[in-house]
Design an enzyme around this catalytic site. Sequence first.
Site, PDB file in Angstrom:
ATOM      1  N   VAL A   1      12.255  43.733  43.865  1.00 54.29           N
ATOM      2  CA  VAL A   1      12.482  44.745  44.893  1.00 54.29           C
ATOM      3  C   VAL A   1      13.883  45.288  44.688  1.00 54.29           C
ATOM      4  CG1 VAL A   1      12.894  45.078  47.374  1.00 54.29           C
ATOM      5  CG2 VAL A   1      10.846  43.887  46.607  1.00 54.29           C
ATOM      6  N   CYS A   2      14.051  46.583  44.958  1.00 57.33           N
ATOM      7  CA  CYS A   2      15.354  47.231  44.908  1.00 57.33           C
ATOM      8  C   CYS A   2      15.963  47.077  43.508  1.00 57.33           C
ATOM      9  CB  CYS A   2      16.239  46.656  46.020  1.00 57.33           C
ATOM     10  SG  CYS A   2      17.679  47.651  46.441  1.00 57.33           S
ATOM     11  N   THR A   3      17.240  46.706  43.422  1.00 56.75           N
ATOM     12  CA  THR A   3      17.879  46.573  42.113  1.00 56.75           C
ATOM     13  C   THR A   3      17.520  45.266  41.422  1.00 56.75           C
ATOM     14  OG1 THR A   3      19.884  45.770  43.208  1.00 56.75           O
ATOM     15  CG2 THR A   3      19.802  48.110  42.631  1.00 56.75           C
TER      16      THR A   3
ATOM     17  N   GLY B   1       9.265  47.136  43.591  1.00 57.76           N
ATOM     18  CA  GLY B   1       9.420  47.892  44.829  1.00 57.76           C
ATOM     19  C   GLY B   1      10.724  48.652  44.824  1.00 57.76           C
ATOM     20  N   GLY B   2      10.768  49.728  45.587  1.00 57.99           N
ATOM     21  CA  GLY B   2      11.992  50.510  45.724  1.00 57.99           C
ATOM     22  C   GLY B   2      13.019  49.790  46.587  1.00 57.99           C
TER      23      GLY B   2
END
Length: 231
Positions: free
Chosen positions: A103-105, A152-153
């Site tokens: 997720v994310c970075t 995921g973003g």
Amino acid sequence: MADAPFIIVEALYPGLTQLDFTGPHTIFSRIPGAEVLVASQAGGPIESDDGLTFAGTKRLSDIARCDLLFVPGGLASTDVINDLAFMAEFKRLAAGARYLTSVCTGSLVLGAAGLLKGKRAACHWAWRDMLPLFGAIPDPQRVVRDGNVITGGGVTAGIDFALIVAAELAGEAFAQTVQLNIEYAPAPPFDSGRPETATPEALAMSQARYAKLLPGRLEGARVAAARLSVA
């Protein structure tokens, strides 16, 4: 799912963004037949970027294998990708995992481990452009699947991401039930959750903050990418 436990390893590191982790963990922990292991390089307590401490994490080196490997993001993700001990254990577990997720970075961690070459991946919007350093293809979607890689973003996208994983492992009806049980029915007070919809003022404030962080983060990513290129 099979009778044997489906092992999910959540790989944490100091300075992670806690919601990147706790959103998916809330859902993963409800998947029938899953054994969720919260781990870190050294084991023990891990402090997030907002001061929350997660106690009792297992040592990554003590975990023999996993079926799904998950890594959250955070500003420290561009530090941990140059932690050779963490990355060695992460890559070891990734080699035998059925699913590689983030997720994310956290997708930068997957990338630095050499797991995203030629693959589409999501990331927080502010740092998405660093993915090509690792041969990945940035994708602005909230959840992106490319083969066995599911990403995921930014931050809150972790809940959407985890529901997709739950549907994959236990069926769509189960995932919908989990969504109902956690009352996940987003109705944000502002349409400001993406740069495309944010007000110019909000976007400018965010970009100004991230611009100060970019040089250090980009340097960390470039160092890791160079190591990957040599390997």
